[in-house]
Design a protein around this motif. Sequence first.
Motif, PDB file in Angstrom:
ATOM      1  N   ASP A  31       0.888  -1.193  -0.043  1.00  0.00           N
ATOM      2  CA  ASP A  31      -0.103  -0.005  -0.032  1.00  0.00           C
ATOM      3  C   ASP A  31       1.034   1.220  -0.083  1.00  0.00           C
ATOM      4  N   ARG A  32       1.985   1.204   0.563  1.00  0.00           N
ATOM      5  CA  ARG A  32       2.948   2.403   0.725  1.00  0.00           C
ATOM      6  C   ARG A  32       3.352   2.647  -0.831  1.00  0.00           C
ATOM      7  N   MET A  33       3.643   1.448  -1.552  1.00  0.00           N
ATOM      8  CA  MET A  33       4.013   1.711  -2.965  1.00  0.00           C
ATOM      9  C   MET A  33       3.036   2.194  -3.783  1.00  0.00           C
ATOM     10  N   ILE A  34       1.630   1.691  -3.821  1.00  0.00           N
ATOM     11  CA  ILE A  34       0.628   2.267  -4.429  1.00  0.00           C
ATOM     12  C   ILE A  34       0.267   3.841  -4.123  1.00  0.00           C
ATOM     13  N   GLN A  35       0.587   4.028  -2.944  1.00  0.00           N
ATOM     14  CA  GLN A  35       0.311   5.360  -2.185  1.00  0.00           C
ATOM     15  C   GLN A  35       1.203   6.511  -2.931  1.00  0.00           C
ATOM     16  N   GLN A  36       2.363   5.863  -2.869  1.00  0.00           N
ATOM     17  CA  GLN A  36       3.755   6.567  -3.294  1.00  0.00           C
ATOM     18  C   GLN A  36       3.510   6.764  -5.028  1.00  0.00           C
ATOM     19  N   ALA A  37       3.171   5.810  -5.686  1.00  0.00           N
ATOM     20  CA  ALA A  37       2.507   5.887  -7.269  1.00  0.00           C
ATOM     21  C   ALA A  37       1.550   7.006  -7.364  1.00  0.00           C
ATOM     22  N   LEU A  38       0.519   6.926  -6.521  1.00  0.00           N
ATOM     23  CA  LEU A  38      -0.572   8.121  -6.413  1.00  0.00           C
ATOM     24  C   LEU A  38       0.294   9.467  -6.463  1.00  0.00           C
ATOM     25  N   LEU A  39       0.883   9.524  -5.497  1.00  0.00           N
ATOM     26  CA  LEU A  39       1.482  10.836  -4.733  1.00  0.00           C
ATOM     27  C   LEU A  39       2.310  11.421  -6.311  1.00  0.00           C
ATOM     28  N   GLN A  40       2.973  10.676  -6.912  1.00  0.00           N
ATOM     29  CA  GLN A  40       3.911  11.002  -8.073  1.00  0.00           C
ATOM     30  C   GLN A  40       2.966  11.547  -9.195  1.00  0.00           C
ATOM     31  N   VAL A  41       1.713  10.843  -9.321  1.00  0.00           N
ATOM     32  CA  VAL A  41       1.040  11.456 -10.513  1.00  0.00           C
ATOM     33  C   VAL A  41      -0.046  12.518  -9.986  1.00  0.00           C
ATOM     34  N   LEU A  42      -0.287  12.431  -8.621  1.00  0.00           N
ATOM     35  CA  LEU A  42      -1.182  13.743  -8.216  1.00  0.00           C
ATOM     36  C   LEU A  42      -0.554  14.926  -7.794  1.00  0.00           C
ATOM     37  N   THR A  43       0.935  14.972  -7.779  1.00  0.00           N
ATOM     38  CA  THR A  43       1.701  15.930  -7.273  1.00  0.00           C
ATOM     39  C   THR A  43       1.661  17.021  -8.501  1.00  0.00           C
ATOM     40  N   PRO A  44       2.084  16.620  -9.856  1.00  0.00           N
ATOM     41  CA  PRO A  44       2.030  17.631 -10.642  1.00  0.00           C
ATOM     42  C   PRO A  44       0.491  18.292 -10.831  1.00  0.00           C
ATOM     43  N   ILE A  45      -0.427  17.759 -10.589  1.00  0.00           N
ATOM     44  CA  ILE A  45      -1.874  18.387 -10.851  1.00  0.00           C
ATOM     45  C   ILE A  45      -2.024  19.082  -9.681  1.00  0.00           C
ATOM     46  N   PHE A  46      -1.562  19.148  -8.519  1.00  0.00           N
ATOM     47  CA  PHE A  46      -2.077  19.738  -7.464  1.00  0.00           C
ATOM     48  C   PHE A  46      -1.031  21.074  -6.840  1.00  0.00           C
ATOM     49  N   ASP A  47       0.188  20.552  -7.073  1.00  0.00           N
ATOM     50  CA  ASP A  47       1.093  21.514  -6.463  1.00  0.00           C
ATOM     51  C   ASP A  47       1.157  22.709  -7.086  1.00  0.00           C
ATOM     52  N   PRO A  48       1.089  23.009  -8.397  1.00  0.00           N
ATOM     53  CA  PRO A  48       1.132  24.279  -8.925  1.00  0.00           C
ATOM     54  C   PRO A  48      -0.041  25.275  -8.529  1.00  0.00           C
ATOM     55  N   THR A  49      -1.106  24.720  -8.195  1.00  0.00           N
ATOM     56  CA  THR A  49      -2.173  25.426  -7.502  1.00  0.00           C
ATOM     57  C   THR A  49      -2.084  25.866  -6.073  1.00  0.00           C
ATOM     58  N   PHE A  50      -1.252  25.114  -5.433  1.00  0.00           N
ATOM     59  CA  PHE A  50      -0.800  25.869  -3.960  1.00  0.00           C
ATOM     60  C   PHE A  50      -0.350  27.113  -3.629  1.00  0.00           C
ATOM     61  N   SER A  51      -0.803  27.697  -2.664  1.00  0.00           N
ATOM     62  CA  SER A  51      -0.254  28.983  -2.246  1.00  0.00           C
ATOM     63  C   SER A  51       1.390  29.014  -2.297  1.00  0.00           C
ATOM     64  N   ASP A  52       1.770  30.257  -2.464  1.00  0.00           N
ATOM     65  CA  ASP A  52       3.415  30.390  -2.558  1.00  0.00           C
ATOM     66  C   ASP A  52       3.781  30.413  -1.191  1.00  0.00           C
ATOM     67  N   ALA A  53       3.005  30.498  -0.180  1.00  0.00           N
ATOM     68  CA  ALA A  53       3.379  30.717   1.322  1.00  0.00           C
ATOM     69  C   ALA A  53       3.016  29.147   1.972  1.00  0.00           C
ATOM     70  N   SER A  54       2.827  28.400   1.160  1.00  0.00           N
ATOM     71  CA  SER A  54       2.690  26.826   1.909  1.00  0.00           C
ATOM     72  C   SER A  54       4.083  26.205   1.452  1.00  0.00           C
ATOM     73  N   TYR A  55       4.818  25.638   2.311  1.00  0.00           N
ATOM     74  CA  TYR A  55       6.282  25.048   2.155  1.00  0.00           C
ATOM     75  C   TYR A  55       6.198  23.634   2.614  1.00  0.00           C
ATOM     76  N   GLY A  56       5.290  23.139   3.254  1.00  0.00           N
ATOM     77  CA  GLY A  56       5.275  21.654   3.830  1.00  0.00           C
ATOM     78  C   GLY A  56       5.197  20.700   2.775  1.00  0.00           C
ATOM     79  N   PHE A  57       6.016  19.586   2.868  1.00  0.00           N
ATOM     80  CA  PHE A  57       5.867  18.491   1.973  1.00  0.00           C
ATOM     81  C   PHE A  57       5.683  18.797   0.570  1.00  0.00           C
ATOM     82  N   ARG A  58       6.405  19.901  -0.042  1.00  0.00           N
ATOM     83  CA  ARG A  58       6.252  20.099  -1.506  1.00  0.00           C
ATOM     84  C   ARG A  58       7.576  20.182  -2.219  1.00  0.00           C
TER      85      ARG A  58
END
Length: 466
Positions: free
Chosen positions: A129-156
């Motif tokens: 499940d950690r592997m599948i979650q990591q695979a999800l993370l790698q695909v979802l990060t390019p979708i969501f990260d550009p939309t986050f605030s410039d003042a948000s720094y955690g786990f990005r």
Amino acid sequence: MFDGGAERQAEKSERSLSVGGGTAEGKGTVRQADTARDGHVGDEAPQLMEEVCARENMQAACKRVVRNGGAPGPDGMTVEDLLSYCREHWAHIREELLSGTYCPQPVRRVEIPKPGGGTRTLGIPTVVDRMIQQALLQVLTPIFDPTFSDASYGFRPGRSAHEAIKRAREHIAAGHRWVVDLDIEKFFDRVNHDILMSRVARRVKDKRVLLLIRRYLQAGTMEGGLMSPRREGTPQGGPLSPLLSNIYLDDLDKELERRGHLFVRYADDCNVYVRSEVAGRRVMTSLERFLWKRLRLRINREKSSVDRPWKRQFLGYTVTHHLKPKLKVSPKSVRRLKAKLRILFRRGRGCNLSRTCAELEPKLRGWMAYYRMAEVKTSFEELDAWIRRRLRCILWRQWKQPRTRARKLRQLGLDAERARQSAQNGRGPWWNAGASHMTQAIPTSALRRMGLVSLLDEHRRLASCS
């Protein structure tokens, strides 16, 4: 990662499910660009799960999980067993993921002590499940990260706690010398699943991905052989939790931006910088109302405060009260380090001092690497003196009898009469460890030859390298 029949079957399925007849990997660049806009590929049916299951993505996820290590989940499988398990079972797992029928296993509940007291609950998923979650993370990060605030720094990606601390200091130096220090009460335990999924669904249209994320949120916890269901919260421990927490708190960031506030957020630690105490109290009240109404979160009144920045800490640092504030290590961080080192010193009472110094080295270097931005060096000087005294205290205890102490002191260069008087002074180990006879017999240079790392020297070294 996956070979033999399982690999051929996976590639065959991948070709048949790809858009326009090409492989999922071949379409990766275009698909990622489209996905970053709306969560799916153009006008075609959503294909996000195919990206998650793509061979290169899963290989990267597997390598990352193995590299991170960590404890096994409730099934007992270790990261060393992951690769061989996937070679045998990956075709079946992939089929379940693509069909939307995959069900995660419960997580193993573990409680670890918090630095400020109490415990923090971790949920350790199985390595699969950690592997599948990591695979999800790698695909979802390019979708969501550009939309986050410039003042948000955690786990990005590309951001760090050090950058958050620098930004906070900039706000203080600009004249915003009051801080609204928000502590969200049991954030990871109180995340509302429906609210979180509605935020994820704004950009993810593949229902299989949405269903899988909800199943991860609702996967029960295993403790003592008993499984407990979970109806709210996203326990820390899985690779996906940090991204989900940023998605959930993005509403808070956008509200602060809409109001024109200067703020810095790192995960659930949020500081808002204002010019007066009155403004700070007004902001605190309105944010408390907003968090409950919009996100069903409460502020911990005991830990939250409107105060001067130099009376608070943020990510282990605090600042001086100067107009151009300087960074320094917070007193809580110093006390936390001392508490950890005391455990090591107690173990070292029956060991050679060189061995104790060797165990100290990685801890001190790692601690210093994080606090290398501190400009006030007093804490490092005081900690160095405290550590040296602790080591001398270990030696004094090891010598035990006055006769042995006198002999050791003579061997280390003291004259016979002074060695005899010092050994029979009747004082305790801590007093003697700070007395002149021990500092002369065991000077700093001798401790360094045994392998002791000086925090102050390490700080200077890191400053010269940056």
